[in-house]
Design an enzyme around this catalytic site. Sequence first.
Site, mmCIF file in Angstrom:
data_model
loop_
_atom_site.group_PDB
_atom_site.id
_atom_site.type_symbol
_atom_site.label_atom_id
_atom_site.label_comp_id
_atom_site.label_asym_id
_atom_site.label_seq_id
_atom_site.Cartn_x
_atom_site.Cartn_y
_atom_site.Cartn_z
ATOM 1 N N HIS A 17 1.118 -1.098 0.199
ATOM 2 C CA HIS A 17 -0.102 0.417 0.410
ATOM 3 C C HIS A 17 0.582 1.389 -0.412
ATOM 4 C CE1 HIS A 17 -3.876 -2.388 1.287
ATOM 5 N NE2 HIS A 17 -2.443 -3.406 1.484
ATOM 6 N N HIS A 195 -7.887 -8.782 -0.772
ATOM 7 C CA HIS A 195 -7.461 -9.174 0.622
ATOM 8 C C HIS A 195 -8.970 -9.847 1.325
ATOM 9 C CE1 HIS A 195 -4.707 -5.298 0.423
ATOM 10 N NE2 HIS A 195 -3.395 -5.911 1.669
ATOM 11 N N GLU A 198 -6.953 -12.322 5.725
ATOM 12 C CA GLU A 198 -5.978 -11.641 7.023
ATOM 13 C C GLU A 198 -6.800 -11.733 8.240
ATOM 14 O OE1 GLU A 198 -5.287 -7.367 6.231
ATOM 15 O OE2 GLU A 198 -3.452 -7.987 7.209
HETATM 16 N N1 ADE Z 1 -4.756 -0.975 3.832
HETATM 17 C C1 ADE Z 1 -3.658 -1.087 4.484
HETATM 18 N N2 ADE Z 1 -2.677 -1.924 4.613
HETATM 19 C C2 ADE Z 1 -4.120 -3.437 5.109
HETATM 20 C C3 ADE Z 1 -4.104 -4.410 5.105
HETATM 21 N N3 ADE Z 1 -2.771 -4.881 5.741
HETATM 22 N N4 ADE Z 1 -4.927 -5.288 5.444
HETATM 23 C C4 ADE Z 1 -6.058 -4.521 5.230
HETATM 24 N N5 ADE Z 1 -6.116 -3.228 4.753
HETATM 25 C C5 ADE Z 1 -5.196 -2.528 4.322
HETATM 26 ZN ZN ZN Z 2 -2.181 -4.949 2.692
#
Ligand code: ADE
Ligand code: ZN
Length: 331
Positions: A17, A195, A198
Amino acid sequence: MNDDFLTRLPKAELHLHIEGTLEPELMFALAERNGVSLPYASIEAARKAYDFSDLQSFLDLYYQGMSVLVSAQDFEDLAMDYFRRAAAEGVVHVELHVDPQAHRARGVTLDQVMTGLTAACARARTELDLSSAMILAFLRDQPAEDAMQLLEDAQPYLQHFSAVGLDSAEQGNPPSKFREVFARARELGLERVAHAGEEGPPSYIREALDELQVCRIDHGVRAIEDIELVERLADEGTVLTVCPLSNVRLKVVEQLEHHSLPALIDAGLVVTINSDDPAYFGGGMRENFAACQKAFGWSDETLTWLASNAIEAAFMDDARREELRQRLLNL
Ligand code: ADE
Ligand code: ZN
């Protein structure tokens, strides 16, 4: 002893990011330039505050930190600052997630964001021999209608984007919420990543595959809880962009030694190593590779295989891919 090898290894970063590369030094400099006040007394105090309990506790500081980014020049400075650090540690290609919704909410236009970032990407290519691609990220904790609006507004800039992505707070914001947005992105000729897994459950990974038709899963580490999903990911060769130090800092895993990475590799998955938000999580690509090497005892062959996975899965043209393959062969 292996230090030099890890730097020389041509590393492609597929999960980054750009707003998460904002080091406290630049944050303070930009705050002063733009007259923005920060909640930290000093650069050291900012670093000390980066002690997270989960994804949301990080996101709160991440969105606050980016409030210093106002002009196109700020975005160019942000990206150049990162590209120089990355090139110095042997990163040869970067794919940047960009969060325009977070900037637009503060009155910063998409044009300001893109003017700065495209200038930096062009400079990185000529000044640092660093190629890049951009991923237009949607904030999943905002309404799908806002994401659709961003996608429509981004049309003048679509030649700069290889893909759309999905980030921000995962729990309670399943991929299916963005089905129509991703269908529209596909219609516009964009690749798709998201994503998933996570903090969210393995079912979110299935949804990202089935409903968003993604070509890569960002993180995906919770796939390990669902053996049938693991088999499917292996069969389909779906690439996971794993971020080891991020997972430790956001308490996705207690310690790196307990990470599912070795098990995912043993199960036949195509994984890559990435840094996510290096300014907040204690290191860039080299640090992530080094930490894994130490925690898992990985050989140079394994590290080279991981670097190769990223080169093969990257959004880059054939000539660049072939050039980087050759660099890996001639290590
Ligand atoms: N935005 C920036 N880093 C992130 C992450 N690890 N997971 C989700 N959104 C994000
Ligand atoms: Zn990320």
